[in-house]
Write an enzyme that holds these catalytic residues in place. Sequence first.
Site, PDB file in Angstrom:
ATOM      1  N   LYS A  24       4.367  16.235 -20.874  1.00  0.00           N
ATOM      2  CA  LYS A  24       3.125  15.985 -20.118  1.00  0.00           C
ATOM      3  C   LYS A  24       3.114  16.791 -18.816  1.00  0.00           C
ATOM      4  CE  LYS A  24       2.875  12.162 -17.403  1.00  0.00           C
ATOM      5  NZ  LYS A  24       2.543  12.435 -15.997  1.00  0.00           N
ATOM      6  N   ASN A  25       4.228  16.745 -18.074  1.00  0.00           N
ATOM      7  CA  ASN A  25       4.216  17.357 -16.748  1.00  0.00           C
ATOM      8  C   ASN A  25       4.345  18.883 -16.783  1.00  0.00           C
ATOM      9  OD1 ASN A  25       3.787  14.876 -15.700  1.00  0.00           O
ATOM     10  ND2 ASN A  25       5.899  14.537 -15.013  1.00  0.00           N
ATOM     11  N   CYS A 117      -2.203   6.029  -4.688  1.00  0.00           N
ATOM     12  CA  CYS A 117      -1.385   6.054  -5.895  1.00  0.00           C
ATOM     13  C   CYS A 117      -0.388   4.917  -5.807  1.00  0.00           C
ATOM     14  CB  CYS A 117      -0.667   7.393  -5.953  1.00  0.00           C
ATOM     15  SG  CYS A 117       0.509   7.494  -7.279  1.00  0.00           S
ATOM     16  N   ARG A 122       1.912   9.913  -1.549  1.00  0.00           N
ATOM     17  CA  ARG A 122       1.784  11.213  -2.207  1.00  0.00           C
ATOM     18  C   ARG A 122       0.777  12.153  -1.535  1.00  0.00           C
ATOM     19  NH1 ARG A 122       1.797  10.203  -8.608  1.00  0.00           N
ATOM     20  NH2 ARG A 122       2.603  12.310  -8.694  1.00  0.00           N
ATOM     21  N   ASP A 305      11.400   9.829 -12.518  1.00  0.00           N
ATOM     22  CA  ASP A 305      10.592   9.338 -13.644  1.00  0.00           C
ATOM     23  C   ASP A 305      11.415   8.548 -14.661  1.00  0.00           C
ATOM     24  OD1 ASP A 305       8.397  10.488 -12.505  1.00  0.00           O
ATOM     25  OD2 ASP A 305       8.368  12.262 -13.791  1.00  0.00           O
ATOM     26  N   ARG A 397      -1.080   7.058 -20.683  1.00  0.00           N
ATOM     27  CA  ARG A 397      -1.240   8.320 -19.944  1.00  0.00           C
ATOM     28  C   ARG A 397      -0.112   9.284 -20.267  1.00  0.00           C
ATOM     29  NH1 ARG A 397      -2.329   7.501 -13.756  1.00  0.00           N
ATOM     30  NH2 ARG A 397      -2.333   9.744 -14.035  1.00  0.00           N
TER      31      ARG A 397
HETATM   32  N1  EPU Z   1       5.052  15.249  -1.142  1.00  0.00           N
HETATM   33  C1  EPU Z   1       4.651  15.453   0.155  1.00  0.00           C
HETATM   34  N2  EPU Z   1       3.693  16.394   0.387  1.00  0.00           N
HETATM   35  C2  EPU Z   1       3.128  17.126  -0.619  1.00  0.00           C
HETATM   36  C3  EPU Z   1       3.548  16.919  -1.926  1.00  0.00           C
HETATM   37  C4  EPU Z   1       4.529  15.960  -2.158  1.00  0.00           C
HETATM   38  O1  EPU Z   1       5.119  14.795   1.067  1.00  0.00           O
HETATM   39  O2  EPU Z   1       2.269  17.970  -0.315  1.00  0.00           O
HETATM   40  C5  EPU Z   1       6.058  14.204  -1.408  1.00  0.00           C
HETATM   41  C6  EPU Z   1       5.492  13.077  -2.266  1.00  0.00           C
HETATM   42  O3  EPU Z   1       4.816  12.134  -1.470  1.00  0.00           O
HETATM   43  C7  EPU Z   1       6.707  12.517  -2.937  1.00  0.00           C
HETATM   44  C8  EPU Z   1       7.603  13.754  -3.099  1.00  0.00           C
HETATM   45  O4  EPU Z   1       7.089  14.744  -2.220  1.00  0.00           O
HETATM   46  O5  EPU Z   1       7.330  11.581  -2.131  1.00  0.00           O
HETATM   47  C9  EPU Z   1       7.655  14.300  -4.508  1.00  0.00           C
HETATM   48  O6  EPU Z   1       6.375  14.659  -4.953  1.00  0.00           O
HETATM   49  P1  EPU Z   1       6.099  15.908  -5.913  1.00  0.00           P
HETATM   50  O7  EPU Z   1       5.035  16.731  -5.282  1.00  0.00           O
HETATM   51  O8  EPU Z   1       7.376  16.549  -6.267  1.00  0.00           O
HETATM   52  O9  EPU Z   1       5.501  15.168  -7.174  1.00  0.00           O
HETATM   53  P2  EPU Z   1       4.194  15.538  -7.973  1.00  0.00           P
HETATM   54  O10 EPU Z   1       4.107  16.993  -8.185  1.00  0.00           O
HETATM   55  O11 EPU Z   1       3.039  14.834  -7.365  1.00  0.00           O
HETATM   56  C10 EPU Z   1       5.382  15.447 -10.296  1.00  0.00           C
HETATM   57  C11 EPU Z   1       5.202  14.667 -11.578  1.00  0.00           C
HETATM   58  C12 EPU Z   1       5.590  13.217 -11.333  1.00  0.00           C
HETATM   59  C13 EPU Z   1       7.049  13.190 -10.867  1.00  0.00           C
HETATM   60  C14 EPU Z   1       7.228  14.060  -9.615  1.00  0.00           C
HETATM   61  C15 EPU Z   1       8.662  14.163  -9.144  1.00  0.00           C
HETATM   62  C16 EPU Z   1       3.379  15.877 -12.590  1.00  0.00           C
HETATM   63  C17 EPU Z   1       1.982  15.894 -13.076  1.00  0.00           C
HETATM   64  N3  EPU Z   1       3.816  14.769 -11.998  1.00  0.00           N
HETATM   65  O12 EPU Z   1       4.519  14.838  -9.342  1.00  0.00           O
HETATM   66  O13 EPU Z   1       5.469  12.560 -12.597  1.00  0.00           O
HETATM   67  O14 EPU Z   1       7.421  11.871 -10.582  1.00  0.00           O
HETATM   68  O15 EPU Z   1       6.747  15.392  -9.889  1.00  0.00           O
HETATM   69  O16 EPU Z   1       9.478  14.655 -10.138  1.00  0.00           O
HETATM   70  O17 EPU Z   1       4.106  16.831 -12.788  1.00  0.00           O
HETATM   71  C18 EPU Z   1       5.244  10.716 -14.043  1.00  0.00           C
HETATM   72  O18 EPU Z   1       5.246  11.525 -14.988  1.00  0.00           O
HETATM   73  O19 EPU Z   1       5.348   9.473 -14.213  1.00  0.00           O
HETATM   74  C19 EPU Z   1       5.122  11.230 -12.673  1.00  0.00           C
HETATM   75  C20 EPU Z   1       4.767  10.464 -11.650  1.00  0.00           C
END
Ligand code: EPU
Length: 417
Positions: A24-25, A117, A122, A305, A397
Amino acid sequence: MVYTKIIVENSPALRGTVKISGAKNSVLPIIAASLLSYGEVFIDDVPELKDVNVMIELIKFLGAHCTFKNGKLKINVDIKDVEAPYELVKKMRASFLVMGPILAKLGHAKISLPGGCAIGTRPIDLHLKGFQTLGAQIDIGHGYVEARAKRLVGKKVYLDFPSVGATENIMMAAVFADGITTIENAAEEPEVVDLANFLNKMGANIKGAGTDTIRIEGVKELKGTEHTVIPDRIEAGTYMVAAAMTGGDVLIENVIVDHIKPIIAKLTECGIDVFEEGTGVRVKGKRNYKAVDVKTLPYPGFPTDMQAQMMAMMAGAKGTSVIIETVFENRFMHVDELKRMGADIKIEGRTAVVTGIDHLSGAEVKATDLRAGAALILAGLIAEGKTIINDVHHIDRGYVNIEEKLKNLGAIIYRVD
Ligand code: EPU
Protein backbone atom coordinates in the site's frame (compact mmCIF):
# COMPACT_ATOMS: atom_id res chain seq x y z
CA MET A 1 -26.56 2.95 7.32
CA VAL A 2 -25.00 -0.51 7.51
CA TYR A 3 -22.42 -1.10 10.22
CA THR A 4 -20.02 -3.86 9.38
CA LYS A 5 -18.25 -5.77 12.13
CA ILE A 6 -15.56 -8.41 12.02
CA ILE A 7 -16.01 -11.30 14.43
CA VAL A 8 -12.97 -13.34 15.45
CA GLU A 9 -13.25 -16.48 17.55
CA ASN A 10 -10.58 -18.38 19.43
CA SER A 11 -8.82 -20.15 16.57
CA PRO A 12 -6.64 -23.20 16.10
CA ALA A 13 -2.97 -22.90 15.20
CA LEU A 14 -2.87 -21.34 11.72
CA ARG A 15 -1.61 -23.58 8.91
CA GLY A 16 -1.10 -23.22 5.18
CA THR A 17 0.12 -20.58 2.76
CA VAL A 18 -0.76 -16.92 2.43
CA LYS A 19 0.24 -14.71 -0.49
CA ILE A 20 1.24 -11.15 0.27
CA SER A 21 -0.19 -8.33 -1.87
CA GLY A 22 1.59 -5.29 -3.33
CA ALA A 23 2.61 -2.66 -0.79
CA LYS A 24 0.00 0.00 0.00
CA ASN A 25 2.64 2.53 1.04
CA SER A 26 4.56 1.97 -2.20
CA VAL A 27 1.67 2.13 -4.59
CA LEU A 28 0.17 5.34 -3.17
CA PRO A 29 3.21 7.55 -3.97
CA ILE A 30 3.72 5.67 -7.26
CA ILE A 31 0.18 6.51 -8.40
CA ALA A 32 0.80 10.14 -7.39
CA ALA A 33 4.12 10.07 -9.30
CA SER A 34 2.30 8.92 -12.45
CA LEU A 35 1.05 12.50 -12.71
CA LEU A 36 4.61 13.42 -13.77
CA SER A 37 4.53 11.18 -16.82
CA TYR A 38 3.93 12.28 -20.40
CA GLY A 39 3.22 8.70 -21.53
CA GLU A 40 1.15 5.71 -20.47
CA VAL A 41 1.95 4.15 -17.10
CA PHE A 42 1.18 0.53 -16.29
CA ILE A 43 1.40 -0.63 -12.68
CA ASP A 44 1.13 -4.29 -11.68
CA ASP A 45 0.41 -5.96 -8.30
CA VAL A 46 -1.71 -3.02 -7.19
CA PRO A 47 -3.54 -4.04 -4.01
CA GLU A 48 -7.31 -3.62 -4.16
CA LEU A 49 -7.71 -1.38 -1.13
CA LYS A 50 -9.82 1.58 -0.11
CA ASP A 51 -6.79 3.90 0.06
CA VAL A 52 -5.74 2.91 -3.45
CA ASN A 53 -9.24 3.75 -4.74
CA VAL A 54 -9.06 7.14 -3.02
CA MET A 55 -5.73 7.92 -4.73
CA ILE A 56 -7.12 6.81 -8.11
CA GLU A 57 -10.20 8.98 -7.57
CA LEU A 58 -7.94 11.93 -6.77
CA ILE A 59 -5.71 11.66 -9.86
CA LYS A 60 -8.83 11.17 -12.01
CA PHE A 61 -10.20 14.41 -10.56
CA LEU A 62 -6.92 16.09 -11.55
CA GLY A 63 -7.25 14.86 -15.14
CA ALA A 64 -5.88 11.29 -15.31
CA HIS A 65 -7.62 8.45 -17.14
CA CYS A 66 -7.35 5.19 -15.23
CA THR A 67 -8.43 1.60 -15.71
CA PHE A 68 -8.00 -0.72 -12.74
CA LYS A 69 -8.73 -4.42 -13.01
CA ASN A 70 -7.27 -7.54 -11.38
CA GLY A 71 -4.43 -5.66 -9.73
CA LYS A 72 -3.40 -3.97 -12.99
CA LEU A 73 -3.65 -0.22 -13.21
CA LYS A 74 -3.25 1.75 -16.44
CA ILE A 75 -2.85 5.52 -16.20
CA ASN A 76 -2.80 8.21 -18.89
CA VAL A 77 -2.31 11.70 -17.60
CA ASP A 78 -3.43 15.05 -18.86
CA ILE A 79 -3.48 17.24 -15.73
CA LYS A 80 -6.30 19.76 -15.99
CA ASP A 81 -6.52 20.96 -12.42
CA VAL A 82 -3.95 22.15 -9.92
CA GLU A 83 -6.31 21.91 -6.98
CA ALA A 84 -6.94 18.87 -4.77
CA PRO A 85 -10.08 19.65 -2.76
CA TYR A 86 -10.83 18.89 0.88
CA GLU A 87 -13.44 16.20 0.07
CA LEU A 88 -10.72 14.07 -1.51
CA VAL A 89 -7.73 14.93 0.70
CA LYS A 90 -9.61 14.46 4.00
CA LYS A 91 -10.23 10.80 3.14
CA MET A 92 -6.51 10.00 3.25
CA ARG A 93 -3.42 11.92 4.34
CA ALA A 94 -1.30 10.37 1.57
CA SER A 95 -3.33 12.49 -0.89
CA PHE A 96 -0.90 15.28 -0.04
CA LEU A 97 1.69 13.37 -2.10
CA VAL A 98 0.19 14.84 -5.30
CA MET A 99 1.64 18.23 -4.36
CA GLY A 100 5.24 17.48 -5.46
CA PRO A 101 4.23 16.10 -8.88
CA ILE A 102 1.73 18.87 -9.70
CA LEU A 103 4.16 21.59 -8.62
CA ALA A 104 6.94 20.01 -10.69
CA LYS A 105 4.82 19.66 -13.80
CA LEU A 106 2.70 22.81 -13.74
CA GLY A 107 4.57 25.18 -11.44
CA HIS A 108 1.47 25.67 -9.31
CA ALA A 109 -0.39 23.38 -6.90
CA LYS A 110 -3.17 24.00 -4.40
CA ILE A 111 -3.85 21.16 -2.01
CA SER A 112 -6.21 21.04 0.93
CA LEU A 113 -4.45 20.69 4.29
CA PRO A 114 -4.78 17.04 5.32
CA GLY A 115 -6.20 17.70 8.81
CA GLY A 116 -6.14 15.56 11.95
CA CYS A 117 -5.16 11.95 12.32
CA ALA A 118 -5.71 9.35 15.02
CA ILE A 119 -2.04 8.40 15.41
CA GLY A 120 -0.54 11.85 15.91
CA THR A 121 -0.57 15.44 14.67
CA ARG A 122 1.42 14.49 11.55
CA PRO A 123 2.42 17.96 10.30
CA ILE A 124 3.61 18.62 6.73
CA ASP A 125 6.23 21.23 7.62
CA LEU A 126 9.11 19.15 6.24
CA HIS A 127 7.38 18.71 2.86
CA LEU A 128 6.84 22.48 2.66
CA LYS A 129 10.37 23.33 3.81
CA GLY A 130 11.66 21.15 0.98
CA PHE A 131 9.50 22.83 -1.67
CA GLN A 132 10.55 26.25 -0.36
CA THR A 133 14.23 25.35 -0.49
CA LEU A 134 13.77 24.44 -4.16
CA GLY A 135 12.36 27.92 -4.73
CA ALA A 136 8.60 27.53 -4.36
CA GLN A 137 6.55 30.24 -2.73
CA ILE A 138 4.21 28.72 -0.17
CA ASP A 139 0.96 30.30 0.99
CA ILE A 140 -1.34 28.79 3.55
CA GLY A 141 -4.90 30.01 3.96
CA HIS A 142 -8.53 28.96 4.04
CA GLY A 143 -7.51 25.35 4.72
CA TYR A 144 -5.30 25.10 1.63
CA VAL A 145 -1.58 25.09 0.89
CA GLU A 146 -0.64 26.77 -2.35
CA ALA A 147 2.81 26.38 -3.88
CA ARG A 148 4.06 28.35 -6.86
CA ALA A 149 7.36 28.31 -8.73
CA LYS A 150 8.08 29.28 -12.31
CA ARG A 151 11.08 27.00 -12.17
CA LEU A 152 12.30 24.86 -9.27
CA VAL A 153 16.05 24.90 -8.74
CA GLY A 154 18.04 22.00 -7.25
CA LYS A 155 19.43 22.65 -3.74
CA LYS A 156 20.46 20.78 -0.59
CA VAL A 157 17.46 19.87 1.58
CA TYR A 158 18.16 18.61 5.10
CA LEU A 159 15.23 16.87 6.81
CA ASP A 160 15.07 17.30 10.61
CA PHE A 161 13.45 13.84 10.74
CA PRO A 162 13.69 11.18 7.99
CA SER A 163 10.01 11.54 7.06
CA VAL A 164 8.84 9.04 4.46
CA GLY A 165 6.22 11.35 2.94
CA ALA A 166 8.48 14.42 2.88
CA THR A 167 11.30 12.44 1.22
CA GLU A 168 8.89 11.16 -1.44
CA ASN A 169 7.17 14.49 -2.07
CA ILE A 170 10.46 16.41 -2.37
CA MET A 171 11.97 13.70 -4.60
CA MET A 172 8.96 14.00 -6.95
CA ALA A 173 9.06 17.81 -6.91
CA ALA A 174 12.75 17.77 -7.82
CA VAL A 175 12.63 15.54 -10.92
CA PHE A 176 12.31 18.48 -13.35
CA ALA A 177 14.25 21.04 -11.26
CA ASP A 178 17.29 22.80 -12.70
CA GLY A 179 20.49 21.14 -11.48
CA ILE A 180 20.93 18.78 -8.58
CA THR A 181 18.77 18.37 -5.48
CA THR A 182 20.25 16.51 -2.53
CA ILE A 183 17.96 15.25 0.23
CA GLU A 184 19.96 14.70 3.42
CA ASN A 185 18.70 12.65 6.36
CA ALA A 186 16.28 11.14 3.86
CA ALA A 187 13.97 8.25 4.76
CA GLU A 188 15.49 4.88 3.78
CA GLU A 189 12.25 2.87 3.67
CA PRO A 190 11.88 0.29 0.86
CA GLU A 191 8.83 2.21 -0.36
CA VAL A 192 11.06 5.25 -1.03
CA VAL A 193 13.37 3.00 -3.07
CA ASP A 194 10.40 1.56 -5.02
CA LEU A 195 9.25 5.09 -5.87
CA ALA A 196 12.76 6.10 -6.98
CA ASN A 197 13.00 2.96 -9.17
CA PHE A 198 9.66 3.80 -10.74
CA LEU A 199 10.69 7.41 -11.42
CA ASN A 200 14.04 6.28 -12.87
CA LYS A 201 12.22 3.88 -15.22
CA MET A 202 10.26 6.89 -16.48
CA GLY A 203 13.55 8.66 -17.19
CA ALA A 204 14.34 10.46 -13.91
CA ASN A 205 17.91 10.60 -12.63
CA ILE A 206 17.78 9.63 -8.94
CA LYS A 207 20.68 8.07 -7.06
CA GLY A 208 21.07 6.96 -3.45
CA ALA A 209 17.49 6.00 -2.60
CA GLY A 210 17.69 3.54 0.29
CA THR A 211 20.51 5.54 1.92
CA ASP A 212 20.21 8.76 3.93
CA THR A 213 21.36 10.90 1.01
CA ILE A 214 19.35 11.02 -2.22
CA ARG A 215 20.60 12.93 -5.25
CA ILE A 216 18.15 13.98 -7.94
CA GLU A 217 19.44 15.50 -11.15
CA GLY A 218 16.67 17.33 -12.98
CA VAL A 219 15.54 16.00 -16.39
CA LYS A 220 13.35 17.58 -19.08
CA GLU A 221 10.61 15.00 -19.40
CA LEU A 222 9.36 11.64 -18.09
CA LYS A 223 7.99 8.94 -20.37
CA GLY A 224 5.53 6.10 -19.70
CA THR A 225 6.69 2.85 -18.14
CA GLU A 226 5.70 -0.47 -16.56
CA HIS A 227 6.30 -1.27 -12.93
CA THR A 228 5.49 -4.03 -10.44
CA VAL A 229 4.95 -2.87 -6.87
CA ILE A 230 7.08 -4.46 -4.10
CA PRO A 231 5.34 -6.82 -1.63
CA ASP A 232 3.79 -5.27 1.47
CA ARG A 233 6.24 -5.85 4.33
CA ILE A 234 3.67 -4.81 6.96
CA GLU A 235 1.00 -7.17 5.63
CA ALA A 236 3.68 -9.90 5.67
CA GLY A 237 4.65 -9.01 9.24
CA THR A 238 1.02 -9.13 10.35
CA TYR A 239 0.60 -12.72 9.06
CA MET A 240 3.97 -13.68 10.54
CA VAL A 241 2.75 -12.55 13.95
CA ALA A 242 -0.58 -14.38 13.43
CA ALA A 243 1.31 -17.61 12.69
CA ALA A 244 3.71 -17.06 15.60
CA MET A 245 1.21 -16.33 18.35
CA THR A 246 -1.26 -19.10 17.42
CA GLY A 247 1.57 -21.65 17.43
CA GLY A 248 0.98 -22.20 13.72
CA ASP A 249 3.04 -23.21 10.71
CA VAL A 250 2.51 -20.80 7.84
CA LEU A 251 4.36 -20.09 4.61
CA ILE A 252 4.16 -16.38 3.88
CA GLU A 253 4.71 -16.08 0.15
CA ASN A 254 5.88 -13.13 -1.92
CA VAL A 255 8.15 -11.25 0.47
CA ILE A 256 11.50 -9.51 0.16
CA VAL A 257 13.35 -10.98 3.14
CA ASP A 258 15.61 -7.93 3.51
CA HIS A 259 12.56 -5.72 4.08
CA ILE A 260 11.24 -7.84 6.96
CA LYS A 261 14.57 -8.41 8.76
CA PRO A 262 13.59 -6.36 11.84
CA ILE A 263 10.39 -8.41 12.18
CA ILE A 264 12.23 -11.71 11.72
CA ALA A 265 14.75 -10.62 14.35
CA LYS A 266 12.05 -9.81 16.93
CA LEU A 267 10.11 -13.03 16.33
CA THR A 268 13.31 -15.06 16.60
CA GLU A 269 14.09 -13.32 19.89
CA CYS A 270 10.63 -14.47 21.10
CA GLY A 271 11.70 -18.06 20.38
CA ILE A 272 9.76 -18.41 17.12
CA ASP A 273 11.35 -20.25 14.18
CA VAL A 274 11.46 -18.34 10.91
CA PHE A 275 13.01 -19.92 7.78
CA GLU A 276 13.46 -18.58 4.28
CA GLU A 277 11.66 -20.77 1.75
CA GLY A 278 11.65 -19.88 -1.96
CA THR A 279 10.21 -16.37 -2.33
CA GLY A 280 8.71 -16.53 1.14
CA VAL A 281 9.32 -17.21 4.80
CA ARG A 282 7.92 -20.04 6.89
CA VAL A 283 6.94 -19.14 10.44
CA LYS A 284 6.64 -21.95 12.98
CA GLY A 285 5.10 -20.51 16.08
CA LYS A 286 4.60 -21.69 19.63
CA ARG A 287 2.05 -20.75 22.25
CA ASN A 288 4.69 -20.26 24.97
CA TYR A 289 6.71 -17.49 23.35
CA LYS A 290 8.93 -15.09 25.29
CA ALA A 291 8.20 -11.41 25.87
CA VAL A 292 10.65 -9.05 24.12
CA ASP A 293 11.21 -5.29 24.17
CA VAL A 294 10.38 -3.29 21.05
CA LYS A 295 11.40 0.21 20.02
CA THR A 296 9.99 1.61 16.78
CA LEU A 297 12.39 3.52 14.55
CA PRO A 298 12.68 4.67 10.95
CA TYR A 299 13.85 1.90 8.56
CA PRO A 300 15.87 -0.28 9.02
CA GLY A 301 14.62 -0.15 12.62
CA PHE A 302 11.48 -1.90 13.81
CA PRO A 303 8.51 -0.43 11.88
CA THR A 304 5.93 1.68 13.72
CA ASP A 305 3.34 0.06 11.43
CA MET A 306 4.00 -3.26 13.24
CA GLN A 307 3.95 -1.85 16.79
CA ALA A 308 0.26 -2.50 17.50
CA GLN A 309 0.41 -6.07 16.14
CA MET A 310 3.52 -6.79 18.22
CA MET A 311 1.76 -5.41 21.29
CA ALA A 312 -1.16 -7.81 20.71
CA MET A 313 1.38 -10.63 20.59
CA MET A 314 3.12 -9.41 23.77
CA ALA A 315 -0.25 -9.30 25.57
CA GLY A 316 -0.19 -13.10 25.45
CA ALA A 317 3.58 -13.61 25.94
CA LYS A 318 5.48 -15.16 28.84
CA GLY A 319 6.93 -12.24 30.75
CA THR A 320 6.95 -8.45 30.51
CA SER A 321 7.71 -6.37 27.48
CA VAL A 322 8.58 -2.68 27.14
CA ILE A 323 7.35 -1.12 23.90
CA ILE A 324 8.59 2.35 22.94
CA GLU A 325 7.00 4.28 20.08
CA THR A 326 9.43 6.91 18.77
CA VAL A 327 7.97 7.70 15.32
CA PHE A 328 4.44 8.92 16.17
CA GLU A 329 3.49 10.69 19.39
CA ASN A 330 0.04 9.15 19.82
CA ARG A 331 0.12 5.66 18.42
CA PHE A 332 -1.23 3.79 21.45
CA MET A 333 -4.95 4.04 20.70
CA HIS A 334 -5.17 0.25 20.56
CA VAL A 335 -4.07 -0.04 24.20
CA ASP A 336 -7.50 0.72 25.69
CA GLU A 337 -9.11 -1.74 23.29
CA LEU A 338 -6.60 -4.49 24.14
CA LYS A 339 -7.26 -3.76 27.82
CA ARG A 340 -10.96 -4.41 27.18
CA MET A 341 -9.81 -7.88 26.21
CA GLY A 342 -8.03 -8.30 29.54
CA ALA A 343 -4.53 -7.26 28.47
CA ASP A 344 -2.26 -5.92 31.22
CA ILE A 345 -0.74 -2.75 29.74
CA LYS A 346 0.49 0.44 31.40
CA ILE A 347 1.42 3.55 29.44
CA GLU A 348 3.82 6.28 30.42
CA GLY A 349 4.32 8.82 27.62
CA ARG A 350 5.59 6.96 24.58
CA THR A 351 6.33 3.77 26.53
CA ALA A 352 3.98 0.86 27.11
CA VAL A 353 4.73 -1.88 29.61
CA VAL A 354 2.93 -5.06 28.64
CA THR A 355 2.74 -7.97 31.07
CA GLY A 356 1.76 -11.12 29.23
CA ILE A 357 -1.25 -13.05 30.54
CA ASP A 358 -2.35 -16.64 29.89
CA HIS A 359 -5.80 -15.89 28.55
CA LEU A 360 -7.10 -12.81 26.77
CA SER A 361 -10.89 -12.69 26.68
CA GLY A 362 -13.01 -11.83 23.65
CA ALA A 363 -14.85 -8.50 23.92
CA GLU A 364 -16.53 -5.87 21.75
CA VAL A 365 -13.84 -3.42 20.64
CA LYS A 366 -13.19 -0.85 17.92
CA ALA A 367 -10.46 -0.40 15.34
CA THR A 368 -9.14 3.12 15.93
CA ASP A 369 -6.81 2.99 12.93
CA LEU A 370 -5.59 0.49 10.38
CA ARG A 371 -2.85 -1.24 12.38
CA ALA A 372 -4.83 -1.03 15.63
CA GLY A 373 -7.56 -2.97 13.81
CA ALA A 374 -5.07 -5.62 12.71
CA ALA A 375 -3.83 -5.92 16.30
CA LEU A 376 -7.36 -6.58 17.57
CA ILE A 377 -7.86 -9.34 14.99
CA LEU A 378 -4.60 -10.94 16.15
CA ALA A 379 -5.60 -10.70 19.81
CA GLY A 380 -9.00 -12.17 18.91
CA LEU A 381 -7.33 -15.28 17.45
CA ILE A 382 -5.95 -16.30 20.87
CA ALA A 383 -8.67 -14.79 23.09
CA GLU A 384 -11.30 -16.96 24.72
CA GLY A 385 -14.72 -16.57 23.14
CA LYS A 386 -15.70 -13.98 20.55
CA THR A 387 -14.07 -10.68 19.71
CA ILE A 388 -16.38 -8.25 17.90
CA ILE A 389 -14.50 -5.51 16.06
CA ASN A 390 -16.25 -2.28 15.08
CA ASP A 391 -15.10 0.46 12.67
CA VAL A 392 -13.58 -2.09 10.32
CA HIS A 393 -13.41 0.43 7.47
CA HIS A 394 -9.99 1.31 8.90
CA ILE A 395 -8.81 -2.27 8.33
CA ASP A 396 -10.08 -2.26 4.73
CA ARG A 397 -7.83 0.73 3.99
CA GLY A 398 -4.74 -1.43 4.15
CA TYR A 399 -5.39 -5.19 4.18
CA VAL A 400 -6.54 -7.05 1.07
CA ASN A 401 -9.22 -9.68 1.91
CA ILE A 402 -7.98 -10.10 5.46
CA GLU A 403 -10.76 -12.42 6.61
CA GLU A 404 -10.45 -14.60 3.54
CA LYS A 405 -6.68 -14.88 3.87
CA LEU A 406 -6.94 -15.75 7.57
CA LYS A 407 -9.87 -18.13 7.03
CA ASN A 408 -7.77 -20.03 4.48
CA LEU A 409 -5.21 -20.56 7.25
CA GLY A 410 -7.87 -21.99 9.56
CA ALA A 411 -8.83 -18.89 11.56
CA ILE A 412 -12.43 -18.46 12.67
CA ILE A 413 -13.23 -15.02 11.36
CA TYR A 414 -16.22 -13.53 9.55
CA ARG A 415 -17.98 -10.26 8.80
CA VAL A 416 -21.48 -9.33 9.81
CA ASP A 417 -23.64 -6.32 9.02
N1 EPU B 1 6.60 14.57 10.42
C1 EPU B 1 6.81 15.89 10.71
N2 EPU B 1 6.75 16.78 9.68
C2 EPU B 1 6.49 16.40 8.39
C3 EPU B 1 6.28 15.06 8.11
C4 EPU B 1 6.35 14.15 9.17
O1 EPU B 1 7.02 16.26 11.85
O2 EPU B 1 6.46 17.28 7.51
C5 EPU B 1 6.62 13.60 11.54
C6 EPU B 1 5.26 12.94 11.74
O3 EPU B 1 4.42 13.74 12.53
C7 EPU B 1 5.61 11.63 12.38
C8 EPU B 1 6.98 11.30 11.76
O4 EPU B 1 7.46 12.51 11.19
O5 EPU B 1 5.73 11.77 13.75
C9 EPU B 1 6.93 10.23 10.70
O6 EPU B 1 6.08 10.60 9.65
P1 EPU B 1 6.35 10.22 8.12
O7 EPU B 1 6.26 11.47 7.32
O8 EPU B 1 7.58 9.40 8.03
O9 EPU B 1 5.09 9.32 7.82
P2 EPU B 1 4.12 9.41 6.58
O10 EPU B 1 4.88 9.60 5.33
O11 EPU B 1 3.02 10.36 6.89
C10 EPU B 1 4.24 6.85 6.07
C11 EPU B 1 3.25 5.72 5.98
C12 EPU B 1 2.73 5.40 7.37
C13 EPU B 1 3.92 5.03 8.25
C14 EPU B 1 4.95 6.17 8.27
C15 EPU B 1 6.21 5.84 9.04
C16 EPU B 1 2.36 6.08 3.77
C17 EPU B 1 1.20 6.40 2.91
N3 EPU B 1 2.17 6.11 5.09
O12 EPU B 1 3.52 7.96 6.61
O13 EPU B 1 1.86 4.28 7.21
O14 EPU B 1 3.47 4.79 9.56
O15 EPU B 1 5.33 6.48 6.91
O16 EPU B 1 6.81 4.70 8.56
O17 EPU B 1 3.41 5.75 3.27
C18 EPU B 1 0.14 2.79 7.83
O18 EPU B 1 0.35 2.19 6.77
O19 EPU B 1 -0.59 2.33 8.74
C19 EPU B 1 0.77 4.10 8.04
C20 EPU B 1 0.35 4.97 8.95
